[in-house]
Write a protein that holds these residues in place. Structure first.
Motif, PDB file in Angstrom:
ATOM      1  N   VAL A 207       2.754  20.713  25.816  1.00  0.00           N
ATOM      2  CA  VAL A 207       2.495  21.721  24.775  1.00  0.00           C
ATOM      3  C   VAL A 207       1.555  22.652  25.412  1.00  0.00           C
ATOM      4  O   VAL A 207       0.867  22.638  25.813  1.00  0.00           O
ATOM      5  N   ASP A 208       1.890  24.297  25.063  1.00  0.00           N
ATOM      6  CA  ASP A 208       1.678  25.091  25.636  1.00  0.00           C
ATOM      7  C   ASP A 208       1.310  26.142  24.429  1.00  0.00           C
ATOM      8  O   ASP A 208       2.893  25.982  23.629  1.00  0.00           O
ATOM      9  N   VAL A 209       0.882  26.841  24.579  1.00  0.00           N
ATOM     10  CA  VAL A 209      -0.419  27.860  23.599  1.00  0.00           C
ATOM     11  C   VAL A 209      -0.756  29.374  23.807  1.00  0.00           C
ATOM     12  O   VAL A 209      -1.759  28.894  24.445  1.00  0.00           O
ATOM     13  N   GLU A 210      -0.380  30.503  24.351  1.00  0.00           N
ATOM     14  CA  GLU A 210      -0.864  31.633  24.552  1.00  0.00           C
ATOM     15  C   GLU A 210      -0.999  32.587  23.478  1.00  0.00           C
ATOM     16  O   GLU A 210       0.562  32.634  22.843  1.00  0.00           O
TER      17      GLU A 210
ATOM     18  N   VAL B 236      -5.928  30.300  18.977  1.00  0.00           N
ATOM     19  CA  VAL B 236      -4.277  29.699  18.423  1.00  0.00           C
ATOM     20  C   VAL B 236      -4.713  28.127  19.171  1.00  0.00           C
ATOM     21  O   VAL B 236      -5.084  28.705  20.066  1.00  0.00           O
ATOM     22  N   VAL B 237      -4.165  27.667  17.627  1.00  0.00           N
ATOM     23  CA  VAL B 237      -4.423  25.938  18.948  1.00  0.00           C
ATOM     24  C   VAL B 237      -2.697  25.428  18.763  1.00  0.00           C
ATOM     25  O   VAL B 237      -2.142  25.874  17.750  1.00  0.00           O
ATOM     26  N   ALA B 238      -2.198  24.273  18.977  1.00  0.00           N
ATOM     27  CA  ALA B 238      -1.118  23.470  19.149  1.00  0.00           C
ATOM     28  C   ALA B 238      -0.783  22.327  19.370  1.00  0.00           C
ATOM     29  O   ALA B 238      -2.100  21.637  20.270  1.00  0.00           O
TER      30      ALA B 238
ATOM     31  N   TRP C 119       5.646  31.370  31.725  1.00  0.00           N
ATOM     32  CA  TRP C 119       3.935  30.688  31.904  1.00  0.00           C
ATOM     33  C   TRP C 119       4.079  29.405  30.709  1.00  0.00           C
ATOM     34  O   TRP C 119       3.406  28.589  31.588  1.00  0.00           O
ATOM     35  N   THR C 120       4.379  29.806  29.436  1.00  0.00           N
ATOM     36  CA  THR C 120       4.229  28.512  29.214  1.00  0.00           C
ATOM     37  C   THR C 120       4.738  27.261  28.716  1.00  0.00           C
ATOM     38  O   THR C 120       4.110  25.992  28.336  1.00  0.00           O
ATOM     39  N   LEU C 121       6.049  27.745  29.344  1.00  0.00           N
ATOM     40  CA  LEU C 121       7.533  26.581  29.385  1.00  0.00           C
ATOM     41  C   LEU C 121       6.483  25.908  31.117  1.00  0.00           C
ATOM     42  O   LEU C 121       6.925  24.713  30.598  1.00  0.00           O
ATOM     43  N   LYS C 122       6.312  26.464  32.031  1.00  0.00           N
ATOM     44  CA  LYS C 122       5.705  25.056  32.804  1.00  0.00           C
ATOM     45  C   LYS C 122       4.770  24.631  32.997  1.00  0.00           C
ATOM     46  O   LYS C 122       4.768  23.712  32.898  1.00  0.00           O
ATOM     47  N   GLU C 123       3.811  24.870  31.931  1.00  0.00           N
ATOM     48  CA  GLU C 123       2.399  24.641  31.533  1.00  0.00           C
ATOM     49  C   GLU C 123       3.027  23.493  30.924  1.00  0.00           C
ATOM     50  O   GLU C 123       2.913  22.195  30.895  1.00  0.00           O
TER      51      GLU C 123
ATOM     52  N   CYS D 112       1.753  34.730  18.840  1.00  0.00           N
ATOM     53  CA  CYS D 112       1.380  33.474  20.066  1.00  0.00           C
ATOM     54  C   CYS D 112       3.198  33.074  21.164  1.00  0.00           C
ATOM     55  O   CYS D 112       4.347  33.080  20.114  1.00  0.00           O
ATOM     56  N   PHE D 113       2.668  32.958  21.955  1.00  0.00           N
ATOM     57  CA  PHE D 113       4.157  31.777  22.586  1.00  0.00           C
ATOM     58  C   PHE D 113       3.325  30.727  22.730  1.00  0.00           C
ATOM     59  O   PHE D 113       2.697  30.967  23.314  1.00  0.00           O
ATOM     60  N   TRP D 114       4.690  29.941  22.707  1.00  0.00           N
ATOM     61  CA  TRP D 114       3.773  28.389  22.014  1.00  0.00           C
ATOM     62  C   TRP D 114       5.814  28.058  23.176  1.00  0.00           C
ATOM     63  O   TRP D 114       6.832  28.480  23.164  1.00  0.00           O
ATOM     64  N   ALA D 115       5.025  26.711  24.004  1.00  0.00           N
ATOM     65  CA  ALA D 115       6.407  25.796  24.013  1.00  0.00           C
ATOM     66  C   ALA D 115       6.361  24.194  24.467  1.00  0.00           C
ATOM     67  O   ALA D 115       5.058  24.295  24.873  1.00  0.00           O
TER      68      ALA D 115
END
Length: 263
Positions: free
Chosen positions: A169-172, A157-159, A212-216, A20-23
């Motif tokens: 936090v955001d995860v995709e 996936v979850v965070a 996307w993840t960083l902005k969310e 995943c991507f997470w931020a």
């Protein structure tokens, strides 16, 4: 319920990097020069959680959600167990999801958040009460001073992130991205769109998901959700991500501290 057969298996940092991507974003009262310290949790009920949070520290839990019966291990949270302490409002929201994958992810994220916060506060998970802000961010009710958290759930996936400062936090999941060009106008600033166009074709979906993840994560930390258009924010999404410009209601860009998985 049958849809909650399965587990949320905690991912290590290397495992998360391939899944995943997470931020994560936090906002401090004054500009900070040091990046946030990340405490990567081995499970949502990790015994080290009870030691509490240091200023500038972020607790982060990321888990892969499966619908199969897996062998129970210390790092696997059964979804029925995750859902057991949920409040009535949470159960109502869970039941509104049409797809079982979405129900499982919601139960894992919210149940995992309850376990994590309960360990910090040394209370039973079922004793915690929550409300939501005007733009939908879940918060403890009554609020706990110097404690904020954020939840993200996607299919598979979850965070959950917790900090002393406002946190998001955001995860995709890593995936092919249909309609990326059309979404870019809504998500990316003109400078960022130019960066995306100049990237190699194989890199573009990963670069878009990083933006996307960083902005969310940033908008969640602000408690703003998408009441602020993400294309009004410009980020540097390099090795040390940073906010370059944000709308006035989000304060000084230097107050925002960002961290994310590698591109």
């Amino acid at each position: 319920m049958d849809a909650l057969i399965g587990t949320a298996r905690t991912l290590s940092a290397p495992e998360a990097a391939t899944a995943c991507f997470w931020a994560v974003a936090i906002r401090s009262d004054a500009p900070r020069t040091a990046p946030p310290t990340l405490r990567w949790l081995s499970q949502s009920g990790d015994d080290t959680i009870a030691t509490g949070l240091a200023p500038g520290e972020i607790m982060l839990w990321i888990a892969a959600v499966t619908g199969s019966r897996a062998k129970e291990t210390r790092d696997a949270l059964p979804l029925r167990e995750a859902a057991a302490p949920l409040g009535s409002d949470e159960f109502e929201r869970l039941l509104k999801f049409v797809h079982e994958e979405d129900r499982r992810s919601y139960a894992a994220a919210h149940g995992g958040a309850r376990r994590l916060l309960a360990r910090i506060l040394q209370r039973p998970p079922e004793a915690l009460r929550f409300s939501t802000t005007a733009h939908g961010k879940p918060v403890l009710s009554p609020p706990v001073p110097a404690l904020d958290f954020s939840i993200s759930h996607a299919r598979g996936v979850v965070a959950v992130a917790v900090a002393q400062h406002p946190v998001g936090v955001d995860v995709e999941p890593l995936r092919a991205f249909d309609g990326m060009d059309g979404m870019s106008d809504l998500v990316l600033s003109p400078q960022e769109q130019a960066n995306l166009r100049s990237a190699s074709a194989p890199l573009r979906p990963r670069l878009f998901l990083r933006y996307w993840t960083l902005k969310e994560a940033l908008l969640k930390a602000a408690g703003a959700g998408f009441s602020i258009a993400p294309n009004l924010i410009t980020l540097d999404v390099g090795a040390a991500p940073a906010a370059l410009s944000v709308p006035a209601q989000l304060g000084d860009p230097a107050q925002w501290q960002l961290t994310a998985s590698e591109l």
